[in-house]
Each structure stands twice: as structure tokens, then as C-alpha cells.
Write a protein that holds these residues in place. Structure first.
Motif, PDB file in Angstrom:
ATOM      1  N   GLY A   1       0.800  -1.216   0.000  1.00 46.80           N
ATOM      2  CA  GLY A   1       0.000   0.000   0.000  1.00 46.80           C
ATOM      3  C   GLY A   1       0.833   1.266   0.000  1.00 46.80           C
ATOM      4  O   GLY A   1       0.327   2.347  -0.290  1.00 46.80           O
ATOM      5  N   THR A   2       2.110   1.138   0.333  1.00 46.50           N
ATOM      6  CA  THR A   2       2.987   2.307   0.394  1.00 46.50           C
ATOM      7  C   THR A   2       4.003   2.341  -0.736  1.00 46.50           C
ATOM      8  O   THR A   2       4.268   3.398  -1.295  1.00 46.50           O
ATOM      9  CB  THR A   2       3.743   2.335   1.749  1.00 46.50           C
TER      10      THR A   2
ATOM     11  N   ALA B   1      11.614  15.397   9.484  1.00 47.42           N
ATOM     12  CA  ALA B   1      10.965  16.581   8.923  1.00 47.42           C
ATOM     13  C   ALA B   1      10.300  16.244   7.581  1.00 47.42           C
ATOM     14  O   ALA B   1       9.191  16.720   7.295  1.00 47.42           O
ATOM     15  CB  ALA B   1      11.977  17.710   8.753  1.00 47.42           C
ATOM     16  N   LEU B   2      10.962  15.420   6.771  1.00 46.13           N
ATOM     17  CA  LEU B   2      10.370  15.017   5.493  1.00 46.13           C
ATOM     18  C   LEU B   2       9.107  14.187   5.713  1.00 46.13           C
ATOM     19  O   LEU B   2       8.092  14.402   5.037  1.00 46.13           O
ATOM     20  CB  LEU B   2      11.384  14.233   4.657  1.00 46.13           C
TER      21      LEU B   2
ATOM     22  N   ALA C   1       5.591  13.098  -6.192  1.00 50.38           N
ATOM     23  CA  ALA C   1       6.939  13.509  -5.769  1.00 50.38           C
ATOM     24  C   ALA C   1       7.077  13.396  -4.254  1.00 50.38           C
ATOM     25  O   ALA C   1       8.102  12.925  -3.747  1.00 50.38           O
ATOM     26  CB  ALA C   1       7.235  14.932  -6.231  1.00 50.38           C
ATOM     27  N   GLY C   2       6.071  13.819  -3.528  1.00 52.34           N
ATOM     28  CA  GLY C   2       6.096  13.706  -2.070  1.00 52.34           C
ATOM     29  C   GLY C   2       6.124  12.252  -1.631  1.00 52.34           C
ATOM     30  O   GLY C   2       6.835  11.884  -0.689  1.00 52.34           O
TER      31      GLY C   2
ATOM     32  N   GLU D   1      11.809   7.101  -0.185  1.00 48.92           N
ATOM     33  CA  GLU D   1      13.258   7.214  -0.014  1.00 48.92           C
ATOM     34  C   GLU D   1      13.642   7.173   1.459  1.00 48.92           C
ATOM     35  O   GLU D   1      14.620   6.526   1.846  1.00 48.92           O
ATOM     36  CB  GLU D   1      13.764   8.506  -0.665  1.00 48.92           C
ATOM     37  N   VAL D   2      12.867   7.850   2.305  1.00 52.26           N
ATOM     38  CA  VAL D   2      13.128   7.827   3.753  1.00 52.26           C
ATOM     39  C   VAL D   2      12.897   6.421   4.307  1.00 52.26           C
ATOM     40  O   VAL D   2      13.682   5.931   5.127  1.00 52.26           O
ATOM     41  CB  VAL D   2      12.267   8.870   4.502  1.00 52.26           C
ATOM     42  N   LEU D   3      11.841   5.757   3.850  1.00 53.76           N
ATOM     43  CA  LEU D   3      11.562   4.392   4.314  1.00 53.76           C
ATOM     44  C   LEU D   3      12.735   3.465   4.016  1.00 53.76           C
ATOM     45  O   LEU D   3      13.113   2.638   4.852  1.00 53.76           O
ATOM     46  CB  LEU D   3      10.287   3.859   3.660  1.00 53.76           C
ATOM     47  N   HIS D   4      13.312   3.619   2.829  1.00 49.29           N
ATOM     48  CA  HIS D   4      14.472   2.791   2.473  1.00 49.29           C
ATOM     49  C   HIS D   4      15.722   3.234   3.240  1.00 49.29           C
ATOM     50  O   HIS D   4      16.461   2.390   3.755  1.00 49.29           O
ATOM     51  CB  HIS D   4      14.726   2.841   0.966  1.00 49.29           C
TER      52      HIS D   4
END
Length: 147
Positions: A39-40, A77-78, A91-92, A98-101
Motif C-alpha cells: 500500500g505504500t 521533517a520530510l 513527488a512527495g 526514499e526515507v523508508l528505504h
């Protein structure tokens, strides 16, 4: 509960009912973790679901919990900027992924799902055939969903 209920109706022993309850619990955990990942960060062409919906909703998943826990100040913060925003765009969403990885959340949650599926599969070996093989196949089908 469905596995255990069926076992009660079939007259299974208390031990068999307990094994089936354990399989159901472990399989449920593995399935939910895989579903939350899909789902993400899943491919909408395969899942039929936009990756934006859970992130827009700010759905509290294990994947996001791990990412928040491990995020440095910039990553946090992201996440705070993008997760839970009704107007989140592609894009968001890519930034969140990217943060999850980068935090290792994806790999950790995949490992947790794998361990839960292994538990369910191992428990299935304690049941008579052909039920043991059938349930192991169910575990593989549901916990190993396409990424």
C-alpha cells in the motif's frame, strides 16, 4: 479465528485448534505487513491500489513506525511534511519512500513479515496431511504477495 472455528466444527483436538490459532495469528501478521508495504511502495499496476492513499491518510503502519523511530532530524521533517497530507503528490510519496528505504524500515519490516510467515509455515508441519501442505501453500500465497 476462522481456522480455529473450522477446527472446532470439524471436531479437532485442542492441540490442533491451538496450532491452527497460531498459524492464523502468524499468517495475519505476515499478511498485514506485506499489505502495508504494498500500500505504500507497491506497484499500482499489480496491486490495483494507489500508493498515495495510505500515505495521504497517514495510516499508522509498522513500516512508518520503524521509519519514524529511526529517522534523523532531516528525515523526520520530510515524513512530517508529507505523511498525512490530503494533497500528497507523487513527488512527495517518492520522498517518503526514499526515507523508508534510507532508515532501513522496508528491509526490517520485510524481515519481520518473513519471520511471521516462517512461524506459520513451521506450525503447519504439526498438522496432518494434506492440511499441512495446503496451509503452507496458503502462507506462501498470502505472505509472499507480489511486491
Amino acid at each position: 479465528m476462522p481456522l480455529e472455528s473450522g477446527a472446532v466444527l470439524a471436531g479437532a483436538s485442542g492441540e490442533e485448534r491451538a496450532v491452527l490459532a497460531g498459524i492464523g495469528t502468524a499468517l495475519g501478521v505476515a499478511y498485514q505487513l506485506a499489505d502495508d508495504e504494498l500500500g505504500t511502495i507497491g506497484d499500482p499496476a499489480l496491486t490495483g491500489k494507489s500508493v498515495l492513499s495510505d500515505l495521504r491518510e497517514g495510516k499508522r503502519t509498522e513500516l512508518l513506525r520503524v521509519a519514524w523511530r529511526r529517522a534523523d532530524a532531516r528525515q523526520a521533517a520530510l515524513l512530517a511534511t508529507h505523511v498525512g497530507r490530503a494533497d500528497l503528490d507523487e513527488a512527495g510519496a517518492r520522498t517518503v519512500v526514499e526515507v523508508l528505504h534510507a532508515t532501513g524500515a522496508v528491509e526490517d519490516v520485510r524481515a519481520l513479515a518473513h519471520r511471521a510467515a516462517d512461524i506459520a509455515r513451521t506450525l503447519a508441519t504439526h498438522l496432518p496431511e494434506p492440511l499441512a501442505t495446503y496451509l503452507a501453500g496458503v502462507v506462501d500465497d498470502l505472505a509472499g504477495r507480489a511486491r
